[in-house]
Design a protein around this motif. Structure first.
Motif, PDB file in Angstrom:
ATOM      1  N   TRP A  19       0.829  -1.214   0.000  1.00 51.82           N
ATOM      2  CA  TRP A  19       0.000   0.000   0.000  1.00 51.82           C
ATOM      3  C   TRP A  19       0.858   1.257   0.000  1.00 51.82           C
ATOM      4  CZ3 TRP A  19      -5.339   0.843  -0.064  1.00 51.82           C
ATOM      5  CH2 TRP A  19      -6.106  -0.311  -0.180  1.00 51.82           C
ATOM      6  N   CYS A  22       2.343   1.733  -3.454  1.00 53.77           N
ATOM      7  CA  CYS A  22       1.329   2.265  -4.370  1.00 53.77           C
ATOM      8  C   CYS A  22       1.165   3.774  -4.159  1.00 53.77           C
ATOM      9  CB  CYS A  22       0.003   1.541  -4.154  1.00 53.77           C
ATOM     10  SG  CYS A  22      -1.327   2.143  -5.216  1.00 53.77           S
ATOM     11  N   ASN A  23       1.029   4.191  -2.924  1.00 53.01           N
ATOM     12  CA  ASN A  23       0.894   5.624  -2.622  1.00 53.01           C
ATOM     13  C   ASN A  23       2.092   6.414  -3.126  1.00 53.01           C
ATOM     14  OD1 ASN A  23      -1.568   5.276  -1.365  1.00 53.01           O
ATOM     15  ND2 ASN A  23      -0.701   5.147   0.687  1.00 53.01           N
ATOM     16  N   VAL A  26       2.098   6.442  -7.154  1.00 53.81           N
ATOM     17  CA  VAL A  26       1.008   7.241  -7.721  1.00 53.81           C
ATOM     18  C   VAL A  26       1.211   8.733  -7.429  1.00 53.81           C
ATOM     19  CG1 VAL A  26      -1.480   7.698  -7.586  1.00 53.81           C
ATOM     20  CG2 VAL A  26      -0.638   5.339  -7.776  1.00 53.81           C
ATOM     21  N   ARG A  41       3.831   1.433 -13.753  1.00 57.60           N
ATOM     22  CA  ARG A  41       2.704   0.687 -14.324  1.00 57.60           C
ATOM     23  C   ARG A  41       2.264  -0.460 -13.408  1.00 57.60           C
ATOM     24  NH1 ARG A  41       4.917   0.285 -18.838  1.00 57.60           N
ATOM     25  NH2 ARG A  41       6.048  -1.637 -18.462  1.00 57.60           N
ATOM     26  N   ASN A  43       2.334  -0.511 -10.218  1.00 56.50           N
ATOM     27  CA  ASN A  43       1.943  -0.037  -8.896  1.00 56.50           C
ATOM     28  C   ASN A  43       0.878   1.052  -8.948  1.00 56.50           C
ATOM     29  OD1 ASN A  43       3.779  -1.338  -6.717  1.00 56.50           O
ATOM     30  ND2 ASN A  43       5.129  -0.914  -8.455  1.00 56.50           N
ATOM     31  N   LEU A  44       0.032   1.015  -9.951  1.00 54.60           N
ATOM     32  CA  LEU A  44      -0.985   2.045 -10.118  1.00 54.60           C
ATOM     33  C   LEU A  44      -2.199   1.870  -9.215  1.00 54.60           C
ATOM     34  CD1 LEU A  44      -0.897   2.622 -13.976  1.00 54.60           C
ATOM     35  CD2 LEU A  44      -0.046   4.141 -12.155  1.00 54.60           C
ATOM     36  N   ASN A  45      -2.331   0.691  -8.616  1.00 56.19           N
ATOM     37  CA  ASN A  45      -3.408   0.480  -7.644  1.00 56.19           C
ATOM     38  C   ASN A  45      -2.930  -0.552  -6.615  1.00 56.19           C
ATOM     39  OD1 ASN A  45      -4.283  -2.269  -8.406  1.00 56.19           O
ATOM     40  ND2 ASN A  45      -5.042  -1.292 -10.282  1.00 56.19           N
ATOM     41  N   PRO A  46      -3.589  -0.641  -5.482  1.00 55.96           N
ATOM     42  CA  PRO A  46      -3.129  -1.543  -4.417  1.00 55.96           C
ATOM     43  C   PRO A  46      -3.022  -3.007  -4.827  1.00 55.96           C
ATOM     44  CG  PRO A  46      -4.690   0.036  -3.534  1.00 55.96           C
ATOM     45  CD  PRO A  46      -4.702   0.206  -5.024  1.00 55.96           C
ATOM     46  N   THR A  47      -3.923  -3.487  -5.662  1.00 51.90           N
ATOM     47  CA  THR A  47      -3.860  -4.889  -6.089  1.00 51.90           C
ATOM     48  C   THR A  47      -2.609  -5.145  -6.921  1.00 51.90           C
ATOM     49  OG1 THR A  47      -6.267  -5.038  -6.064  1.00 51.90           O
ATOM     50  CG2 THR A  47      -5.084  -6.726  -7.321  1.00 51.90           C
ATOM     51  N   SER A  49       0.118  -3.417  -6.801  1.00 52.71           N
ATOM     52  CA  SER A  49       1.257  -3.290  -5.890  1.00 52.71           C
ATOM     53  C   SER A  49       1.477  -4.565  -5.087  1.00 52.71           C
ATOM     54  CB  SER A  49       1.076  -2.106  -4.943  1.00 52.71           C
ATOM     55  OG  SER A  49       1.306  -0.899  -5.628  1.00 52.71           O
TER      56      SER A  49
END
Length: 179
Positions: A19, A22-23, A26, A41, A43-47, A49
């Motif tokens: 998490w 990802c933060n 982004v 690319r 790590n654009l969303n938590p899943t 990541s």
């Protein structure tokens, strides 16, 4: 393993970092788009990541690639990444790649981080040669290499693909372990 200095720490990527990673990616997407497009690319969303981190933890344990997070010790926020990658075990060679968040850039932190990872790479990963490959426009990264005594070697033609598909030349710096 954790390397502490000032109010920061460097440690191998861990499952619990997904998490935060990802933060970090982004919130710095514009900064990383050109030269860390794959990491961004993935790590654009938590899943994404979580999948990325699981893969990098496995690679770290298998000694295929080493990804370190750089955290601010007060709140454990990820402020940077340092890779030791492109490992050529027979030759004892690896490449360093690094990035740092907007608010921590220009403070000399990456120079100190690279110094710590260079020492780890030579002493713990048993590498003999480290490379840094940087675009000519990235003056800050070139300074990090030079301040850590990496020596400019040559221009490597068309080695990096930009997000627009264009291949660009990069500059190669190397550092050798002292005998």
């Amino acid at each position: 393993m954790q390397i502490d200095f000032e109010n920061y720490s460097i440690s191998p990527i861990q499952e619990k970092d997904a998490w935060r990673l990802c933060n970090f990616m982004v919130s710095n997407a514009d900064r990383f788009a050109d030269f860390f497009p794959g990491t961004l690319r993935e790590n654009l969303n938590p899943t994404l990541s979580e999948l990325f981190v699981a893969k990098k933890v496995k690679e770290f344990h298998a000694k295929e690639e080493f990804l370190f997070t750089v955290k601010e010790n007060t709140d454990r926020t990820i402020i940077g990444l340092v890779y030791v990658k492109e490992l050529k075990k027979v030759e004892g060679q690896g490449e360093l790649a690094y990035c740092i968040g907007y608010e921590y850039a220009g403070k000399g932190l990456m120079t100190k981080l690279v110094d710590k990872i260079v020492r780890w790479s030579f002493n713990k990963a048993n590498l003999n040669t480290l490379q840094i490959i940087v675009h000519h426009t990235n003056i800050a990264s070139k300074k990090v290499a030079e301040k850590n005594k990496f020596i400019w070697q040559k221009i490597v033609p068309k080695v990096h693909q930009m997000p627009n598909g264009e291949f660009v030349d990069m500059e190669l710096y190397e550092l050798y372990r002292k005998s």
